[in-house]
Design a protein around this motif. Structure first.
Motif, PDB file in Angstrom:
ATOM      1  N   LEU A 180      13.141 -18.405  -3.945  1.00 16.34           N
ATOM      2  CA  LEU A 180      11.998 -17.850  -4.327  1.00 16.34           C
ATOM      3  C   LEU A 180      11.313 -17.086  -3.079  1.00 16.34           C
ATOM      4  O   LEU A 180      11.330 -17.492  -1.966  1.00 16.34           O
ATOM      5  CB  LEU A 180      10.782 -18.301  -5.011  1.00 16.34           C
ATOM      6  N   THR A 181      10.813 -15.782  -3.486  1.00 16.14           N
ATOM      7  CA  THR A 181      10.082 -15.004  -2.349  1.00 16.14           C
ATOM      8  C   THR A 181       8.796 -15.514  -1.789  1.00 16.14           C
ATOM      9  O   THR A 181       8.076 -16.150  -2.733  1.00 16.14           O
ATOM     10  CB  THR A 181       9.979 -13.556  -2.937  1.00 16.14           C
ATOM     11  N   PRO A 182       8.366 -15.277  -0.872  1.00 19.82           N
ATOM     12  CA  PRO A 182       7.062 -15.643  -0.340  1.00 19.82           C
ATOM     13  C   PRO A 182       5.862 -15.068  -1.465  1.00 19.82           C
ATOM     14  O   PRO A 182       6.103 -14.042  -1.637  1.00 19.82           O
ATOM     15  CB  PRO A 182       6.623 -14.954   1.231  1.00 19.82           C
ATOM     16  N   CYS A 183       5.059 -15.884  -1.455  1.00 22.51           N
ATOM     17  CA  CYS A 183       3.789 -15.372  -2.318  1.00 22.51           C
ATOM     18  C   CYS A 183       3.387 -14.427  -1.687  1.00 22.51           C
ATOM     19  O   CYS A 183       3.086 -14.241  -0.486  1.00 22.51           O
ATOM     20  CB  CYS A 183       2.767 -16.648  -2.831  1.00 22.51           C
ATOM     21  N   SER A 184       3.116 -13.330  -2.682  1.00 24.96           N
ATOM     22  CA  SER A 184       2.489 -12.000  -2.318  1.00 24.96           C
ATOM     23  C   SER A 184       1.238 -11.442  -3.221  1.00 24.96           C
ATOM     24  O   SER A 184       0.969 -12.365  -4.116  1.00 24.96           O
ATOM     25  CB  SER A 184       3.140 -10.876  -2.306  1.00 24.96           C
ATOM     26  N   PHE A 244       3.362 -13.854   2.224  1.00 27.85           N
ATOM     27  CA  PHE A 244       3.960 -12.596   2.611  1.00 27.85           C
ATOM     28  C   PHE A 244       3.029 -11.812   3.500  1.00 27.85           C
ATOM     29  O   PHE A 244       3.480 -11.363   4.791  1.00 27.85           O
ATOM     30  CB  PHE A 244       4.292 -11.594   1.318  1.00 27.85           C
TER      31      PHE A 244
END
Lengths: 217, 217
Positions: B103-107, B127
């Motif tokens: 998963l991508t960094p929370c943004s 993010f």
């Protein structure tokens, strides 16, 4: 490289473009166009990558897509997101139901690290084919991240182990993707023995222009 | 932002750096340095991203790492690869055994899309914190891909569904990572309620310089 937009005899369902085995191509999609990717012979993977046409720093993101869909297995109805969290593509008809978005396109290093000695030298790869496909658009090799590996059958077991099985796609099955913004797309017929049950086959595709499919209005 | 290399009183096991809750930092690692990331209070995620110090077009790649390790669950002994298929980091001591690289960094968009209405506005994010951490090094926001989410407990069920559980890390547990090339690293104390069992805690870290740990020679 083909550009469907300028092709006098536009490929169609009856006469699609054919990507020869172990090769790739690049083209533009306009917002609303539907890209139809067909496995003409069965058991053949096709790697897809997309960048926003108006700003190539915006790219298709596996991580954002997993996050927002809350699944690693994507199929009809799922939306594919960019690194900027905008929807790039929507998956429509999916005859197969098994695609991969975990793994990177096969490259020289893939064959060096995971295949028998001697495999890598001179071996075509999806990464190399995507580099060539994107070069005319000014997209650099280092910009190519994890691709959507259409028809690729990657299973993750309960311990997290990644297993690549033969594609479950049969001859003539398809995945349709609608562009939700103007895109530059790279598409391959995958070059890796281990992903295609040991053989290399072509991939067919055509584009249904925005607004021309009846149910799309 | 700290730079351990120029810090007169170098942080250590006894006196680590502390990343305050919902914030982040950036620093350099030299080849051979060991980064020790500690969850001081337990159940706290830390997002890590790395770029090659000598060419910031080379970046830590989840896809290459999954490919070459043949697993989505990374722990002691696994190597983390760049987009150029070079080893960037090796995982050494891992007290926890559950980290995420899907998963991508929370943004801001994470909070807009996955959290209750009203959550996103003004909400700190990994993010955003990584953007700030990397800015002094000239690394752009669009270059930040999927991060290694240390201590993040993401489970994938047999249908591919992604479930985020509370971290299983307990107070004082650590992950050690050895740099295999000179790196620029961004590191956060994660800002997302849903990933940290509803609370925001700090993350501690320190760096063991190359060649100074006995067993490293």
């Amino acid at each position: 490289m083909n550009d469907p937009k300028t092709d006098a005899a536009r490929p169609s369902e009856a006469h699609p473009y054919r990507i020869p085995p172990q090769s790739g191509t690049g083209f533009r999609l306009s917002k609303g166009d539907i890209l139809v990717v067909i496995d003409p012979l069965g058991e053949q993977v096709s790697d897809l990558m997309a960048f926003a046409a108006d700003d190539q720093q915006e790219w298709l993101s596996s991580g954002r897509t997993f996050d927002y869909n809350e699944t690693i297995y994507l199929t009809s109805g799922h939306k594919l997101y960019s690194n900027r969290s905008r929807v790039m593509l929507t998956l429509l008809r999916d005859d197969v139901g098994r695609h991969d978005f975990l793994l990177t396109p096969c490259s020289t290093e893939t064959f060096e690290l995971l295949y028998p000695p001697g495999t890598a030298e001179g071996h075509p790869s999806c990464f190399g084919n995507l580099v060539q496909a994107f070069a005319p658009y000014g997209i650099q090799p280092d910009q190519i991240p994890t691709t959507l590996n259409i028809f690729m059958n990657v299973l993750v077991d309960e311990k997290g182990k990644v297993n690549i099985g033969p594609p479950i796609s049969r001859a003539g099955q398809r995945l349709e993707l609608r562009a939700e913004m103007d895109l530059i797309v790279g598409l391959t017929a995958c070059s890796a023995e281990g992903s295609n049950n040991g053989t290399f086959k072509p991939i067919d595709y055509f584009i249904i222009p925005a607004g021309t499919r009846a149910e799309e209005g």
